[in-house]
Write a protein that holds these residues in place. Structure first.
Motif, short mmCIF file in Angstrom:
data_model
loop_
_atom_site.label_atom_id
_atom_site.label_comp_id
_atom_site.label_asym_id
_atom_site.label_seq_id
_atom_site.Cartn_x
_atom_site.Cartn_y
_atom_site.Cartn_z
N ALA A 55 0.84 -1.21 0.00
CA ALA A 55 0.00 0.00 0.00
C ALA A 55 0.87 1.26 0.00
N GLY A 56 0.67 2.13 -1.00
CA GLY A 56 1.42 3.38 -1.07
C GLY A 56 2.83 3.25 -1.60
N VAL A 57 3.19 2.09 -2.07
CA VAL A 57 4.56 1.83 -2.53
C VAL A 57 4.67 2.08 -4.03
N ARG A 58 5.77 2.67 -4.47
CA ARG A 58 6.00 2.90 -5.89
C ARG A 58 7.16 2.07 -6.44
N SER A 59 8.07 1.64 -5.57
CA SER A 59 9.20 0.81 -6.02
C SER A 59 9.40 -0.31 -5.02
N VAL A 60 9.90 -1.44 -5.50
CA VAL A 60 10.12 -2.61 -4.64
C VAL A 60 11.50 -3.19 -4.90
N PHE A 61 12.20 -3.52 -3.83
CA PHE A 61 13.40 -4.35 -3.93
C PHE A 61 12.97 -5.74 -3.53
N LEU A 62 13.09 -6.69 -4.44
CA LEU A 62 12.46 -7.99 -4.28
C LEU A 62 13.48 -9.12 -4.27
N TYR A 63 13.36 -9.99 -3.28
CA TYR A 63 14.11 -11.24 -3.27
C TYR A 63 13.35 -12.25 -4.13
N ALA A 64 14.06 -13.22 -4.67
CA ALA A 64 13.47 -14.17 -5.62
C ALA A 64 12.81 -15.34 -4.89
N GLU A 65 11.50 -15.27 -4.72
CA GLU A 65 10.70 -16.36 -4.17
C GLU A 65 9.62 -16.67 -5.20
N ALA A 66 9.71 -17.85 -5.80
CA ALA A 66 8.85 -18.16 -6.93
C ALA A 66 7.44 -18.56 -6.53
N SER A 67 7.25 -19.12 -5.35
CA SER A 67 5.97 -19.73 -5.01
C SER A 67 4.80 -18.75 -5.03
N GLY A 68 5.05 -17.50 -4.67
CA GLY A 68 3.96 -16.52 -4.64
C GLY A 68 4.11 -15.39 -5.61
N VAL A 69 4.98 -15.54 -6.61
CA VAL A 69 5.32 -14.39 -7.44
C VAL A 69 4.15 -13.91 -8.30
N ASP A 70 3.32 -14.82 -8.79
CA ASP A 70 2.20 -14.36 -9.62
C ASP A 70 1.24 -13.49 -8.82
N ALA A 71 0.96 -13.90 -7.58
CA ALA A 71 0.09 -13.10 -6.72
C ALA A 71 0.77 -11.78 -6.36
N PHE A 72 2.09 -11.80 -6.16
CA PHE A 72 2.81 -10.57 -5.83
C PHE A 72 2.72 -9.58 -6.98
N VAL A 73 2.93 -10.05 -8.19
CA VAL A 73 2.84 -9.19 -9.36
C VAL A 73 1.44 -8.58 -9.47
N LYS A 74 0.43 -9.40 -9.27
CA LYS A 74 -0.95 -8.91 -9.37
C LYS A 74 -1.22 -7.82 -8.33
N GLU A 75 -0.79 -8.04 -7.10
CA GLU A 75 -1.01 -7.06 -6.04
C GLU A 75 -0.18 -5.80 -6.28
#
Length: 273
Positions: A55-75
């Motif tokens: 919420a309110g975020v414009r940029s993300v530094f992301l570690y590589a976790e594949a199991s939830g990545v599709d949901a993360f991208v959607k959110e």
């Protein structure tokens, strides 16, 4: 602009947060721990934690976790995130990366991000200098370090350089939206790295070549079998063959990459009894 830094306990994330804080850049730390002090709950394996963290975020530094990545991208898209910087791995560039335990998760996350509308920057480090911590127990006990391939080369990169590289691409739009392969300044064999640790500590540290089977037996319970097999295969491929060094760290940070010796000096206590 607010930045979400995931993997709050990781060395790169901690270094990045220090840089952001020092420059007064708004950010929040995401941690899989529910009650982590000063952090928002963001478990990359639990999509239920994503909306609140983003919420309110414009940029993300992301570690590589594949199991939830599709949901993360959607959110992330729904939250209005514009830019994601992924801490990936140069192993994704290897043949058969999709089937290797060393690279499959990183590659899956890269593909999910690149298929999305999110502007994506890929940081692909090679060998972390901190992998040397795996030798600490032998060094502290005075025993030789057992290596299946003492002559295998690596490109150890300091986590501080990775944090500075992440800071650069998060804060300079001109650097974003690309892929960077990040290495240390030297291609070093494992035997050479161990010799450097000994020089910094001021004592002789020996290494002993062992068979792949013996090494696997020794790490059983610490390194899963498929991952151990993948490591052995990679080390065999670089045995006696220096790996390519890139200028990406200097390009992004404005200074030469820190040497492996510098990393050891910064972490000498990890090898002292």
């Amino acid at each position: 602009m607010s930045i979400l830094v995931t993997g709050g306990r990781g060395a790169v994330a901690r270094g990045l947060c220090d840089l952001l804080a020092a420059r007064g850049i708004a950010h929040r730390i995401g941690s899989r721990e529910r009650e982590a002090p000063g952090a928002v709950h963001c478990d990359l394996t639990d999509p239920a934690t994503f909306a609140g963290a983003l919420a309110g975020v414009r940029s993300v530094f992301l570690y590589a976790e594949a199991s939830g990545v599709d949901a993360f991208v959607k959110e992330a898209v729904a939250a209005g995130v514009e830019h994601v910087v992924l801490l990936s791995s140069s192993s994704v560039l290897s043949p058969g990366a999709a089937d290797s335990p060393l690279s499959a998760a990183h590659l899956a996350v890269e593909e999910a991000l690149l298929a999305s509308p999110l502007r994506t920057t890929l940081l692909r480090p090679g060998s972390f200098a901190s992998n040397a911590r795996g030798w600490a127990w032998s060094m502290k006990s005075g025993r030789p370090v057992h290596l299946p391939y003492p002559g295998a080369y690596a490109d150890p990169v300091h986590e501080a350089d990775l944090a500075e590289a992440a800071f650069a691409v998060l804060t300079d739009p001109a650097l974003a939206g690309r892929a960077y392969t990040l290495t240390g300044p030297q291609s070093l064999t494992f035997a050479a790295q161990i010799a450097i640790v000994g020089e910094v500590l001021g004592r002789s540290i020996s290494c002993e070549a062992v068979s792949a089977e013996q090494w696997k037996a020794e790490v059983d319970g610490y390194i899963p079998g498929p991952y151990a097999d993948a490591l052995l295969e990679y080390w065999a491929s670089t045995d006696g063959l220096p790996v390519e060094i890139t200028p990406a760290v200097e390009h992004l940070t404005g200074h030469p990459a820190r040497t492996f010796r510098t990393w050891v000096e910064d972490h000498a206590d990890a090898f002292s009894a």
